[in-house]
Motif scaffolding. Sequence first.
Motif, PDB file in Angstrom:
ATOM      1  N   MET A 174       0.804  -1.219   0.000  1.00 46.12           N
ATOM      2  CA  MET A 174       0.000   0.000   0.000  1.00 46.12           C
ATOM      3  C   MET A 174       0.837   1.269   0.000  1.00 46.12           C
ATOM      4  SD  MET A 174      -2.925  -1.307  -0.463  1.00 46.12           S
ATOM      5  CE  MET A 174      -3.961   0.142  -0.364  1.00 46.12           C
ATOM      6  N   GLY A 175       2.135   1.172  -0.379  1.00 48.45           N
ATOM      7  CA  GLY A 175       2.927   2.366  -0.660  1.00 48.45           C
ATOM      8  C   GLY A 175       3.716   2.894   0.524  1.00 48.45           C
ATOM      9  N   ASP A 176       4.291   4.107   0.348  1.00 49.01           N
ATOM     10  CA  ASP A 176       5.149   4.701   1.372  1.00 49.01           C
ATOM     11  C   ASP A 176       4.410   4.960   2.684  1.00 49.01           C
ATOM     12  OD1 ASP A 176       7.270   4.676  -0.342  1.00 49.01           O
ATOM     13  OD2 ASP A 176       7.163   6.809  -0.860  1.00 49.01           O
ATOM     14  N   LEU A 177       3.136   5.372   2.588  1.00 51.36           N
ATOM     15  CA  LEU A 177       2.376   5.648   3.805  1.00 51.36           C
ATOM     16  C   LEU A 177       2.070   4.368   4.582  1.00 51.36           C
ATOM     17  CD1 LEU A 177      -0.235   8.371   2.732  1.00 51.36           C
ATOM     18  CD2 LEU A 177       1.714   8.665   4.271  1.00 51.36           C
ATOM     19  N   TYR A 178       1.839   3.278   3.858  1.00 55.21           N
ATOM     20  CA  TYR A 178       1.453   2.008   4.476  1.00 55.21           C
ATOM     21  C   TYR A 178       2.249   0.882   3.825  1.00 55.21           C
ATOM     22  CZ  TYR A 178      -2.219   5.007   6.163  1.00 55.21           C
ATOM     23  OH  TYR A 178      -2.890   6.043   6.755  1.00 55.21           O
ATOM     24  N   PRO A 179       3.503   0.695   4.261  1.00 54.85           N
ATOM     25  CA  PRO A 179       4.412  -0.231   3.576  1.00 54.85           C
ATOM     26  C   PRO A 179       4.179  -1.703   3.944  1.00 54.85           C
ATOM     27  CG  PRO A 179       5.540   0.832   5.391  1.00 54.85           C
ATOM     28  CD  PRO A 179       4.174   1.441   5.336  1.00 54.85           C
ATOM     29  N   PHE A 180       2.954  -2.158   3.744  1.00 51.65           N
ATOM     30  CA  PHE A 180       2.615  -3.557   3.986  1.00 51.65           C
ATOM     31  C   PHE A 180       1.383  -3.892   3.152  1.00 51.65           C
ATOM     32  CE2 PHE A 180       0.715  -0.935   7.336  1.00 51.65           C
ATOM     33  CZ  PHE A 180      -0.620  -1.279   7.259  1.00 51.65           C
ATOM     34  N   SER A 181       1.012  -5.156   3.114  1.00 54.34           N
ATOM     35  CA  SER A 181      -0.147  -5.591   2.328  1.00 54.34           C
ATOM     36  C   SER A 181      -1.287  -6.005   3.254  1.00 54.34           C
ATOM     37  CB  SER A 181       0.238  -6.783   1.444  1.00 54.34           C
ATOM     38  OG  SER A 181       0.510  -7.925   2.260  1.00 54.34           O
ATOM     39  N   LEU A 182      -2.468  -6.163   2.671  1.00 53.81           N
ATOM     40  CA  LEU A 182      -3.623  -6.645   3.427  1.00 53.81           C
ATOM     41  C   LEU A 182      -3.333  -8.025   4.008  1.00 53.81           C
ATOM     42  CD1 LEU A 182      -6.584  -6.543   4.357  1.00 53.81           C
ATOM     43  CD2 LEU A 182      -7.256  -7.298   2.055  1.00 53.81           C
ATOM     44  N   ARG A 183      -2.699  -8.896   3.237  1.00 55.24           N
ATOM     45  CA  ARG A 183      -2.404 -10.240   3.744  1.00 55.24           C
ATOM     46  C   ARG A 183      -1.472 -10.173   4.954  1.00 55.24           C
ATOM     47  NH1 ARG A 183      -3.562 -14.671   1.050  1.00 55.24           N
ATOM     48  NH2 ARG A 183      -3.388 -13.690  -1.010  1.00 55.24           N
ATOM     49  N   GLN A 184      -0.472  -9.282   4.900  1.00 56.63           N
ATOM     50  CA  GLN A 184       0.437  -9.128   6.041  1.00 56.63           C
ATOM     51  C   GLN A 184      -0.301  -8.605   7.268  1.00 56.63           C
ATOM     52  OE1 GLN A 184       3.223  -6.639   3.864  1.00 56.63           O
ATOM     53  NE2 GLN A 184       4.836  -8.190   4.057  1.00 56.63           N
ATOM     54  N   LYS A 185      -1.237  -7.680   7.069  1.00 57.47           N
ATOM     55  CA  LYS A 185      -2.031  -7.178   8.188  1.00 57.47           C
ATOM     56  C   LYS A 185      -2.899  -8.283   8.782  1.00 57.47           C
ATOM     57  CE  LYS A 185      -2.800  -3.836  10.074  1.00 57.47           C
ATOM     58  NZ  LYS A 185      -2.460  -3.394  11.456  1.00 57.47           N
ATOM     59  N   LEU A 186      -3.538  -9.077   7.932  1.00 60.94           N
ATOM     60  CA  LEU A 186      -4.428 -10.123   8.431  1.00 60.94           C
ATOM     61  C   LEU A 186      -3.678 -11.174   9.241  1.00 60.94           C
ATOM     62  CD1 LEU A 186      -6.848 -10.653   5.402  1.00 60.94           C
ATOM     63  CD2 LEU A 186      -7.220  -9.312   7.483  1.00 60.94           C
ATOM     64  N   ALA A 187      -2.377 -11.311   8.990  1.00 60.71           N
ATOM     65  CA  ALA A 187      -1.576 -12.280   9.739  1.00 60.71           C
ATOM     66  C   ALA A 187      -1.376 -11.864  11.191  1.00 60.71           C
ATOM     67  CB  ALA A 187      -0.220 -12.481   9.059  1.00 60.71           C
ATOM     68  N   GLN A 218      -6.694   6.485   2.418  1.00 62.95           N
ATOM     69  CA  GLN A 218      -5.529   7.367   2.422  1.00 62.95           C
ATOM     70  C   GLN A 218      -4.479   6.971   1.385  1.00 62.95           C
ATOM     71  OE1 GLN A 218      -6.515  10.131   4.218  1.00 62.95           O
ATOM     72  NE2 GLN A 218      -4.523  10.128   5.234  1.00 62.95           N
ATOM     73  N   TYR A 219      -4.694   5.862   0.693  1.00 58.68           N
ATOM     74  CA  TYR A 219      -3.678   5.246  -0.142  1.00 58.68           C
ATOM     75  C   TYR A 219      -3.018   6.220  -1.117  1.00 58.68           C
ATOM     76  CZ  TYR A 219      -1.853   2.139  -3.832  1.00 58.68           C
ATOM     77  OH  TYR A 219      -1.073   1.524  -4.765  1.00 58.68           O
ATOM     78  N   ARG A 220      -3.807   7.038  -1.797  1.00 57.05           N
ATOM     79  CA  ARG A 220      -3.252   7.939  -2.811  1.00 57.05           C
ATOM     80  C   ARG A 220      -3.339   9.413  -2.390  1.00 57.05           C
ATOM     81  NH1 ARG A 220      -5.531   7.256  -8.508  1.00 57.05           N
ATOM     82  NH2 ARG A 220      -3.781   8.656  -8.895  1.00 57.05           N
ATOM     83  N   SER A 221      -3.457   9.660  -1.103  1.00 57.46           N
ATOM     84  CA  SER A 221      -3.632  11.040  -0.638  1.00 57.46           C
ATOM     85  C   SER A 221      -2.436  11.926  -0.992  1.00 57.46           C
ATOM     86  CB  SER A 221      -3.874  11.059   0.869  1.00 57.46           C
ATOM     87  OG  SER A 221      -2.786  10.474   1.575  1.00 57.46           O
ATOM     88  N   LYS A 222      -1.243  11.364  -1.070  1.00 59.33           N
ATOM     89  CA  LYS A 222      -0.062  12.170  -1.379  1.00 59.33           C
ATOM     90  C   LYS A 222       0.087  12.456  -2.878  1.00 59.33           C
ATOM     91  CE  LYS A 222       1.047  12.748   2.822  1.00 59.33           C
ATOM     92  NZ  LYS A 222       0.785  14.065   3.433  1.00 59.33           N
ATOM     93  N   ASP A 223      -0.791  11.862  -3.702  1.00 60.12           N
ATOM     94  CA  ASP A 223      -0.785  12.197  -5.133  1.00 60.12           C
ATOM     95  C   ASP A 223      -1.450  13.549  -5.382  1.00 60.12           C
ATOM     96  OD1 ASP A 223       0.393   9.771  -5.492  1.00 60.12           O
ATOM     97  OD2 ASP A 223      -1.367   8.777  -6.362  1.00 60.12           O
ATOM     98  N   ASP A 224      -2.255  14.002  -4.451  1.00 59.34           N
ATOM     99  CA  ASP A 224      -2.936  15.297  -4.554  1.00 59.34           C
ATOM    100  C   ASP A 224      -2.977  15.917  -3.170  1.00 59.34           C
ATOM    101  OD1 ASP A 224      -4.391  17.435  -5.583  1.00 59.34           O
ATOM    102  OD2 ASP A 224      -6.317  16.417  -5.298  1.00 59.34           O
ATOM    103  N   PRO A 225      -1.811  16.301  -2.631  1.00 55.91           N
ATOM    104  CA  PRO A 225      -1.726  16.693  -1.224  1.00 55.91           C
ATOM    105  C   PRO A 225      -2.264  18.086  -0.955  1.00 55.91           C
ATOM    106  CG  PRO A 225       0.408  16.960  -2.273  1.00 55.91           C
ATOM    107  CD  PRO A 225      -0.501  16.355  -3.303  1.00 55.91           C
ATOM    108  N   LEU A 226      -2.623  18.315   0.293  1.00 52.01           N
ATOM    109  CA  LEU A 226      -2.950  19.668   0.734  1.00 52.01           C
ATOM    110  C   LEU A 226      -1.669  20.496   0.786  1.00 52.01           C
ATOM    111  CD1 LEU A 226      -5.360  18.879   3.707  1.00 52.01           C
ATOM    112  CD2 LEU A 226      -5.989  19.778   1.460  1.00 52.01           C
ATOM    113  N   PRO A 227      -1.765  21.812   0.593  1.00 54.03           N
ATOM    114  CA  PRO A 227      -0.570  22.665   0.610  1.00 54.03           C
ATOM    115  C   PRO A 227      -0.091  22.948   2.035  1.00 54.03           C
ATOM    116  CG  PRO A 227      -2.514  23.998   0.196  1.00 54.03           C
ATOM    117  CD  PRO A 227      -2.982  22.564   0.216  1.00 54.03           C
TER     118      PRO A 227
END
Length: 315
Positions: A174-187, A218-227
């Motif tokens: 899930m990217g720089d903000l969330y550097p893990f996957s759903l499967r890793q979280k479910l574990a 929040q996954y793509r929030s940094k693609d269109d960030p607040l100033p």
Amino acid sequence: MRAFETEITQTGGALVGPWRQPRQMLQAQTYDAHASIHDDATAQKLGFKGGTIEGPTHFSQFAPLGERLWGRAWFETGCLSAHYRSVCYEGEEVQAILSKPLPATRQCQIQMVKRDGTEVLRGTASVGDSPVATALEARLGELKPLTDPVILRDVKVAQTGKRQLVRMAFDQNMGDLYPFSLRQKLAVITESSPYYSGADNPWGKPIIPMEMLSVLFQYRSKDDPLPVKGPAVGLFADQEIRLLKGPLFEGEEYEVEREVVALSGSRRTESAWVKTRVFDKSGTMVATMLLNAATLKESYAPYEEEYRRLYEAGR
């Protein structure tokens, strides 16, 4: 198949979950090319013992309590609305408590505590259209407007971002903000459920846990960030996730749109309150998230200098 095998205790007017030790999965989180409050070194510079566990991680412990009280409706129209009161570190035990609903409402008070009684969060849980304001709806109505902003001086109420396409598959990082996957979280999730990992549930496909909806939105929030001025370190101070036509499903595409609905401040922080609206492929709004993203003034190096230049020169 049962949604949860979690042991729940009923005491007086409350449902109480077991003691759990949430896992910290954001040690490698970065944003704006720097480390976050979930990194030990960064957190310690700001006076914390170490990297903190992200707030929505705690939402999973309320899921079995909500499901016990409301059944299937919890997964379809459930809402958690929480004010984070203190940080939690990996290894600490926490317990979720949900009061029984008041007469004529579908809303409960919620609380999470540590072994020593420290309150981690408080707020409300509800399903459907409760006639009572959620914890954060009430809190929004009491906010004092942000005065003399420095970090958020270019952010405006009603500012709206571009719609973004998001999805969450089992093995998708899930990217720089969330550097893990759903499967890793479910574990390592505090409350596991077969509903999260397979199709043997009322909807016939795996559903995304509420704590991971925060990640998806929040996954793509940094693609269109607040100033926002930076680099600076932020944290979640308040958060509400509401399902309107849930649940949301693993691997499916959704569109998200963010709007700044309020700006507030405290002695240590400047806060942007952002409402995220989530739509399915038919254009139907299926969920919302209200997030108070608070930025620590002391983490923004030129804060004092810029404050003087902006507000003290003419006084």
